[in-house]
Design a protein around this motif. Structure first.
Motif, short mmCIF file in Angstrom:
data_model
loop_
_atom_site.label_atom_id
_atom_site.label_comp_id
_atom_site.label_asym_id
_atom_site.label_seq_id
_atom_site.Cartn_x
_atom_site.Cartn_y
_atom_site.Cartn_z
N UNK A 170 0.84 -1.20 0.00
CA UNK A 170 0.00 0.00 0.00
C UNK A 170 0.87 1.25 0.00
N UNK A 171 0.50 2.20 -0.84
CA UNK A 171 1.23 3.46 -0.91
C UNK A 171 0.29 4.50 -1.49
N UNK A 172 0.15 5.67 -0.83
CA UNK A 172 -0.80 6.68 -1.32
C UNK A 172 -0.46 7.25 -2.68
N UNK A 173 0.78 7.06 -3.14
CA UNK A 173 1.14 7.53 -4.47
C UNK A 173 0.47 6.68 -5.55
N UNK A 174 0.20 5.41 -5.23
CA UNK A 174 -0.37 4.48 -6.21
C UNK A 174 -1.89 4.43 -6.06
N UNK A 175 -2.59 4.89 -7.08
CA UNK A 175 -4.05 4.89 -7.06
C UNK A 175 -4.61 3.58 -7.59
N UNK A 176 -3.99 3.03 -8.65
CA UNK A 176 -4.32 1.71 -9.19
C UNK A 176 -3.01 1.00 -9.48
N UNK A 177 -2.84 -0.18 -8.89
CA UNK A 177 -1.60 -0.93 -9.07
C UNK A 177 -1.74 -2.07 -10.05
N UNK A 178 -0.95 -3.14 -9.90
CA UNK A 178 -0.98 -4.26 -10.84
C UNK A 178 -2.36 -4.89 -10.94
N UNK A 179 -2.71 -5.30 -12.15
CA UNK A 179 -3.97 -6.00 -12.35
C UNK A 179 -4.88 -5.37 -13.38
N UNK A 180 -4.65 -4.09 -13.71
CA UNK A 180 -5.44 -3.44 -14.75
C UNK A 180 -4.54 -3.19 -15.96
N UNK A 181 -5.05 -2.44 -16.97
CA UNK A 181 -4.25 -2.22 -18.17
C UNK A 181 -3.02 -1.37 -17.91
N UNK A 182 -3.12 -0.40 -17.01
CA UNK A 182 -1.96 0.40 -16.61
C UNK A 182 -2.09 0.72 -15.13
N UNK A 196 18.34 13.89 -7.27
CA UNK A 196 17.76 14.53 -6.09
C UNK A 196 16.36 14.07 -5.81
N UNK A 197 15.95 12.94 -6.41
CA UNK A 197 14.58 12.50 -6.31
C UNK A 197 14.34 11.31 -5.41
N UNK A 198 13.07 10.99 -5.27
CA UNK A 198 12.60 9.85 -4.48
C UNK A 198 11.80 8.94 -5.40
N UNK A 199 12.11 7.65 -5.43
CA UNK A 199 11.40 6.72 -6.29
C UNK A 199 10.01 6.43 -5.72
N UNK A 200 9.01 6.42 -6.60
CA UNK A 200 7.64 6.15 -6.17
C UNK A 200 7.12 4.84 -6.74
N UNK A 201 7.33 4.58 -8.04
CA UNK A 201 6.78 3.38 -8.67
C UNK A 201 7.76 2.71 -9.60
N UNK A 202 7.61 1.38 -9.77
CA UNK A 202 8.48 0.59 -10.63
C UNK A 202 7.64 -0.27 -11.55
N UNK A 203 8.02 -0.33 -12.82
CA UNK A 203 7.44 -1.25 -13.78
C UNK A 203 8.48 -2.32 -14.10
#
Length: 328
Positions: free
Chosen positions: A28-40, A89-96
């Motif tokens: 769970x992460x508030x940055x991710x609104x829809x995760x794996x399982x849909x088209x994107x 200088x960034x923070x990683x949020x999501x990985x594909x």
């Protein structure tokens, strides 16, 4: 056939493969609104901008099965990408994640890979949000990760901002991954498990990227291909000379010498790859977590006005990791 130790990818459907992998990746992460399982995936971009990078690993080229487990490969490919985001200088949020594999490959290896991906992503504060599966030729396994991140409203730190009189500083280790690779190559791995682990599962100082940006770093880069090679990229992008101090690097060399010898230790520190530490330049003393290893000079004031890297004033090029080096 239902034992993961003997199951091959060809024995089950793609949906069944994903059903085994997804639980090892979900978080769970508030940055991710829809995760794996849909088209994107559907993700938040807090300030409307984002960073993106990608790296791939290929069996036999980027890892050997006799050295690396699936989990090791998962950890390393996440480290490669999250370090690149941190270097801006960034923070990683999501990985594909994209996987192409010989259908005769054992399912258990990919469950192990997913476990490593999930663990490394969680340690970075990120989430695996999707990807793709594909078949491949006999013996082939390829794992590719695309990372997305945020600078949290700041401008990214680029390679081209180094200025004469800046100090050159490093966050993280130097040479440990290279020494681990040398030990694996030469058969001395069992005596130095910490160095081997540094190669198999690099641990980038991810938190230091944003801290360097906040502290006003002028330029920054991920040390993926060796200190000299990557410092050279900053030098050429910024049209300056990066002059490294061998005395400042002496503690790193001395720490590795008992394991690989003095000469190899120096080579590992200067040109060993896959460290994924960070190098940056600052106008003044760097923030806590960084140490000074050199200085930026104006090439116009030197006998040889060519931008590049010097070690105690002596020009140095090459070394490090090159994906297309036939002699590697």
């Amino acid at each position: 056939m239902n034992d993961a130790r003997v199951l091959r990818l060809a024995d089950i459907t793609e949906e069944e493969v994903l059903a085994r992998i997804f639980p090892l990746l979900r978080r769970e992460n508030p940055v991710v609104l829809v995760g794996p399982g849909d088209d994107t995936a559907w993700m938040n971009a807090p300030d409307g901008r984002y960073l993106a990078t990608t790296d791939a690993m290929v069996r036999g080229h980027d890892w050997l099965d006799e050295w690396s487990t699936g989990a090791d490969v998962g950890h390393k490919t996440v480290a490669q990408n999250t370090a690149d985001i941190a270097a801006m200088g960034g923070v990683t949020t999501g990985l594909l994640v994209t996987i192409a594999a010989d259908p005769s490959s054992p399912v258990a290896w990919f469950e192990d890979l997913a476990r490593g991906l999930g663990e490394a992503a969680a340690a970075a504060g990120a989430v695996v949000v999707g990807g793709d599966l594909s078949g491949a030729d006999p013996g082939t396994v390829m794992v590719s990760v695309t990372a997305f991140g945020t600078t949290q409203g700041r401008r990214p730190v680029l390679r081209n901002g180094a200025r004469p009189a800046d100090v050159v500083a490093v966050a993280g280790s130097l040479g440990r991954s290279g020494a681990g690779w040398a030990l694996l190559r030469d058969g001395g791995a069992s005596a130095w498990p910490d160095l081997v682990r540094a190669h198999l599962r690099p641990a980038p100082p991810l938190e230091q990227g944003p801290l360097a940006a906040i502290a006003g770093a002028h330029a920054m880069i991920d040390l993926s291909d060796g200190l000299v090679r990557d410092a050279g990229r900053v030098a050429l992008s910024s049209d300056v000379v990066v002059d490294l101090s061998l005395s400042a690097l002496r503690p790193d060399i001395e720490a590795l010498a008992p394991a690989v010898g003095e000469e190899e230790a120096q080579r590992c520190v200067l040109t060993g790859g896959e460290e994924h530490s960070l190098l940056a330049t600052f106008a003044e003393e760097p923030p806590p977590g960084w140490r000074v290893v050199g200085v930026v000079r104006d090439p116009a004031g030197l006998d040889d006005p060519t931008p590049g890297v010097r070690v105690d004033g002596v020009p140095r090029t090459g070394g490090g990791w090159d994906h297309f080096d036939a002699d590697r």
